[in-house]
Design a protein around this motif. Structure first.
Motif, PDB file in Angstrom:
ATOM      1  N   PHE A 130       0.877  -1.174   0.000  1.00  0.00           N
ATOM      2  CA  PHE A 130       0.000   0.000   0.000  1.00  0.00           C
ATOM      3  C   PHE A 130       0.914   1.224   0.000  1.00  0.00           C
ATOM      4  CE2 PHE A 130      -3.010  -2.974   2.252  1.00  0.00           C
ATOM      5  CZ  PHE A 130      -3.988  -2.965   1.263  1.00  0.00           C
ATOM      6  N   ALA A 131       1.126   1.785  -1.168  1.00  0.00           N
ATOM      7  CA  ALA A 131       2.139   2.834  -1.305  1.00  0.00           C
ATOM      8  C   ALA A 131       1.791   4.104  -0.542  1.00  0.00           C
ATOM      9  CB  ALA A 131       2.343   3.159  -2.790  1.00  0.00           C
ATOM     10  N   GLU A 132       0.504   4.307  -0.239  1.00  0.00           N
ATOM     11  CA  GLU A 132       0.128   5.502   0.522  1.00  0.00           C
ATOM     12  C   GLU A 132       0.553   5.391   1.987  1.00  0.00           C
ATOM     13  OE1 GLU A 132      -4.031   6.711  -1.641  1.00  0.00           O
ATOM     14  OE2 GLU A 132      -3.701   4.649  -0.974  1.00  0.00           O
ATOM     15  N   GLY A 133       0.764   4.162   2.462  1.00  0.00           N
ATOM     16  CA  GLY A 133       1.263   3.955   3.816  1.00  0.00           C
ATOM     17  C   GLY A 133       0.216   4.021   4.903  1.00  0.00           C
ATOM     18  N   THR A 134      -0.988   4.443   4.583  1.00  0.00           N
ATOM     19  CA  THR A 134      -2.056   4.570   5.574  1.00  0.00           C
ATOM     20  C   THR A 134      -3.386   4.596   4.851  1.00  0.00           C
ATOM     21  OG1 THR A 134      -2.844   5.901   7.454  1.00  0.00           O
ATOM     22  CG2 THR A 134      -2.012   7.113   5.542  1.00  0.00           C
ATOM     23  N   ARG A 135      -4.469   4.351   5.598  1.00  0.00           N
ATOM     24  CA  ARG A 135      -5.800   4.347   4.994  1.00  0.00           C
ATOM     25  C   ARG A 135      -6.263   5.768   4.700  1.00  0.00           C
ATOM     26  NH1 ARG A 135      -5.782   1.199   9.220  1.00  0.00           N
ATOM     27  NH2 ARG A 135      -7.090   2.545  10.513  1.00  0.00           N
ATOM     28  N   PHE A 136      -7.024   5.898   3.624  1.00  0.00           N
ATOM     29  CA  PHE A 136      -7.521   7.203   3.195  1.00  0.00           C
ATOM     30  C   PHE A 136      -8.573   7.733   4.163  1.00  0.00           C
ATOM     31  CE2 PHE A 136     -10.432  10.057   1.116  1.00  0.00           C
ATOM     32  CZ  PHE A 136      -9.647  10.806   0.266  1.00  0.00           C
ATOM     33  N   THR A 137      -8.418   8.991   4.562  1.00  0.00           N
ATOM     34  CA  THR A 137      -9.491   9.760   5.191  1.00  0.00           C
ATOM     35  C   THR A 137      -9.427  11.166   4.614  1.00  0.00           C
ATOM     36  OG1 THR A 137      -8.185  10.625   7.053  1.00  0.00           O
ATOM     37  CG2 THR A 137      -9.252   8.468   7.362  1.00  0.00           C
ATOM     38  N   GLN A 138     -10.534  11.854   4.675  1.00  0.00           N
ATOM     39  CA  GLN A 138     -10.535  13.218   4.141  1.00  0.00           C
ATOM     40  C   GLN A 138      -9.601  14.115   4.936  1.00  0.00           C
ATOM     41  OE1 GLN A 138     -12.201  14.014   1.247  1.00  0.00           O
ATOM     42  NE2 GLN A 138     -10.886  15.828   1.400  1.00  0.00           N
TER      43      GLN A 138
ATOM     44  N   PRO B  78       1.504   8.976  -2.630  1.00  0.00           N
ATOM     45  CA  PRO B  78       2.216   7.701  -2.480  1.00  0.00           C
ATOM     46  C   PRO B  78       3.643   7.915  -1.990  1.00  0.00           C
ATOM     47  CG  PRO B  78       2.262   8.360  -4.768  1.00  0.00           C
ATOM     48  CD  PRO B  78       1.438   9.409  -4.043  1.00  0.00           C
ATOM     49  N   LYS B  79       4.181   6.897  -1.315  1.00  0.00           N
ATOM     50  CA  LYS B  79       5.561   6.928  -0.841  1.00  0.00           C
ATOM     51  C   LYS B  79       6.364   5.902  -1.640  1.00  0.00           C
ATOM     52  CE  LYS B  79       3.924   8.167   3.776  1.00  0.00           C
ATOM     53  NZ  LYS B  79       3.839   7.757   5.192  1.00  0.00           N
ATOM     54  N   ALA B  80       7.492   6.332  -2.164  1.00  0.00           N
ATOM     55  CA  ALA B  80       8.242   5.500  -3.105  1.00  0.00           C
ATOM     56  C   ALA B  80       9.244   4.568  -2.438  1.00  0.00           C
ATOM     57  CB  ALA B  80       8.975   6.388  -4.107  1.00  0.00           C
ATOM     58  N   GLY B  81       9.583   4.800  -1.168  1.00  0.00           N
ATOM     59  CA  GLY B  81      10.661   4.051  -0.538  1.00  0.00           C
ATOM     60  C   GLY B  81      10.417   2.553  -0.484  1.00  0.00           C
ATOM     61  N   GLY B  82       9.239   2.144   0.001  1.00  0.00           N
ATOM     62  CA  GLY B  82       8.944   0.722   0.111  1.00  0.00           C
ATOM     63  C   GLY B  82       8.943   0.027  -1.235  1.00  0.00           C
ATOM     64  N   LEU B  83       8.330   0.675  -2.227  1.00  0.00           N
ATOM     65  CA  LEU B  83       8.319   0.141  -3.593  1.00  0.00           C
ATOM     66  C   LEU B  83       9.740  -0.062  -4.100  1.00  0.00           C
ATOM     67  CD1 LEU B  83       7.199  -0.279  -6.543  1.00  0.00           C
ATOM     68  CD2 LEU B  83       7.235   2.221  -6.731  1.00  0.00           C
ATOM     69  N   ALA B  84      10.587   0.942  -3.921  1.00  0.00           N
ATOM     70  CA  ALA B  84      11.950   0.875  -4.429  1.00  0.00           C
ATOM     71  C   ALA B  84      12.747  -0.242  -3.762  1.00  0.00           C
ATOM     72  CB  ALA B  84      12.655   2.218  -4.212  1.00  0.00           C
ATOM     73  N   PHE B  85      12.542  -0.446  -2.452  1.00  0.00           N
ATOM     74  CA  PHE B  85      13.313  -1.473  -1.756  1.00  0.00           C
ATOM     75  C   PHE B  85      12.883  -2.872  -2.164  1.00  0.00           C
ATOM     76  CE2 PHE B  85      15.004   1.868   0.796  1.00  0.00           C
ATOM     77  CZ  PHE B  85      16.223   1.371   1.226  1.00  0.00           C
ATOM     78  N   VAL B  86      11.570  -3.066  -2.390  1.00  0.00           N
ATOM     79  CA  VAL B  86      11.116  -4.378  -2.855  1.00  0.00           C
ATOM     80  C   VAL B  86      11.684  -4.663  -4.236  1.00  0.00           C
ATOM     81  CG1 VAL B  86       9.103  -5.744  -3.536  1.00  0.00           C
ATOM     82  CG2 VAL B  86       9.017  -4.351  -1.458  1.00  0.00           C
ATOM     83  N   LEU B  87      11.635  -3.682  -5.129  1.00  0.00           N
ATOM     84  CA  LEU B  87      12.155  -3.876  -6.481  1.00  0.00           C
ATOM     85  C   LEU B  87      13.664  -4.114  -6.471  1.00  0.00           C
ATOM     86  CD1 LEU B  87      10.120  -1.166  -8.425  1.00  0.00           C
ATOM     87  CD2 LEU B  87       9.900  -3.650  -8.628  1.00  0.00           C
ATOM     88  N   ASP B  88      14.368  -3.421  -5.582  1.00  0.00           N
ATOM     89  CA  ASP B  88      15.817  -3.596  -5.507  1.00  0.00           C
ATOM     90  C   ASP B  88      16.172  -4.992  -4.990  1.00  0.00           C
ATOM     91  OD1 ASP B  88      18.543  -2.907  -5.605  1.00  0.00           O
ATOM     92  OD2 ASP B  88      18.518  -2.320  -3.499  1.00  0.00           O
TER      93      ASP B  88
END
Length: 304
Positions: free
Chosen positions: A180-188, A204-214
């Motif tokens: 979940f790239a946003e890192g948390t559940r959506f609220t207004q 979205p936060k790119a860090g987690g995505l980048a580490f999994v891909l790496d």
């Protein structure tokens, strides 16, 4: 039939059956996990790992049948053609509610390898479920606050190293890694606090995505871009169990893993910038997709 029962009967009965399903499958999980731990033979451990996944898929399958029986949800799901059970996927999804998890499990169970989520370290203490997630090799992440890192700089990067170690384990088994790239559940309120440029999504936060891909890049063969929409608005797990969720829409899109998406996120500023640009562009497309899904005409309810 069960969906027509009065709420005073339907909700306790649904909770009871869901609890029985948890207990029965978790007992089986623990039995094979113990066997896997005490028998040092690699072939036996591989068989145990396959059995554990089969038990988990059975657990999800029974949950799906219970939700189908106790609710009257109108599902709109597209993009499932061509998915592979022997593939390795990185699943990227927006995060609207805790209901997202049973939705993803229903959509993907036995269509792709078993979904594994990155979980907060505290969740390992959830009765029955926490140890079950551990037995199924779900990676537990210990996140440190900015204040803690300032007081203990030696902890910097520990959570990312845990990500890397978890992903190394996944390289040797068919797996779908959920992020979940946003890192948390959506609220207004969160949307407004972030000044999010998207209508239906958080930044979205790119860090987690980048580490999994790496860590797994050459072991993954595709990214599954998943968008979930609840046209009635925010919902909770109790709303789902109580039958208050009537419409769920899911769009799945398979994307290639581009060569520029692997590299060192911490050390390479140019790579970090490329990943952020790619993810922000994807989120703009996802936001447009969510808008189209919100505007789509509801199908007729089943049985009407």
């Amino acid at each position: 039939m069960l969906a027509k029962l009065p709420g005073l009967i339907r909700i306790p009965l649904a909770l009871l059956l869901l609890t029985i399903n948890i207990v029965l499958h978790v007992v089986l999980l623990f039995a094979f996990t113990l066997l896997k731990l005490i028998v040092p033979i690699r072939a036996v451990r591989r068989v145990c790992s396959r059995v554990l996944v089969a038990i988990a898929e059975s657990w999800i399958g029974v949950n799906n049948r219970l939700f189908d029986g106790f609710t009257r949800i109108r599902w709109q799901v597209d993009g499932l053609a061509g998915l592979r059970r022997d593939g390795n996927y990185l699943v990227l999804c927006n995060h609207q509610s805790w209901v997202d998890i049973p939705v993803l499990q229903k959509v993907f169970n036995r269509r792709i390898p078993f979904l594994r989520f990155f979980l907060k370290q505290q969740l390992i203490w959830v009765p029955l479920l926490g140890p079950a997630w551990w037995a199924l090799d779900f990676p537990f992440m210990k996140r440190y606050s900015r204040e803690t890192l300032l007081r203990h700089p030696e902890l910097q990067g520990k959570d990312r190293e845990a990500t890397r170690l978890a992903c190394e384990k996944f390289r040797h088994m068919p797996v779908s890694v959920m992020n979940f790239a946003e890192g948390t559940r959506f609220t207004q309120a969160k949307h407004d606090a972030q000044s999010s440029p998207y209508r239906y999504l958080l930044r979205p936060k790119a860090g987690g995505l980048a580490f999994v891909l790496d860590a797994m890049g050459d072991a993954l063969h595709a990214i599954l871009d998943v968008t979930i929409v609840y046209p009635q608005g925010p919902c909770t797990m109790m709303d789902l169990i109580a039958g208050h969720v009537h419409d769920i829409r899911v769009h799945v899109r398979e994307l290639p893993i581009e060569a520029g998406l692997t590299g060192s996120y911490d050390e390479d500023a140019a790579f970090r910038g490329r990943v952020k640009l790619w993810l922000n562009a994807l989120w703009r497309e996802k936001d447009d997709q969510a808008a189209r899904m919100h505007q789509a005409t509801n199908p007729a309810p089943e049985g009407d």
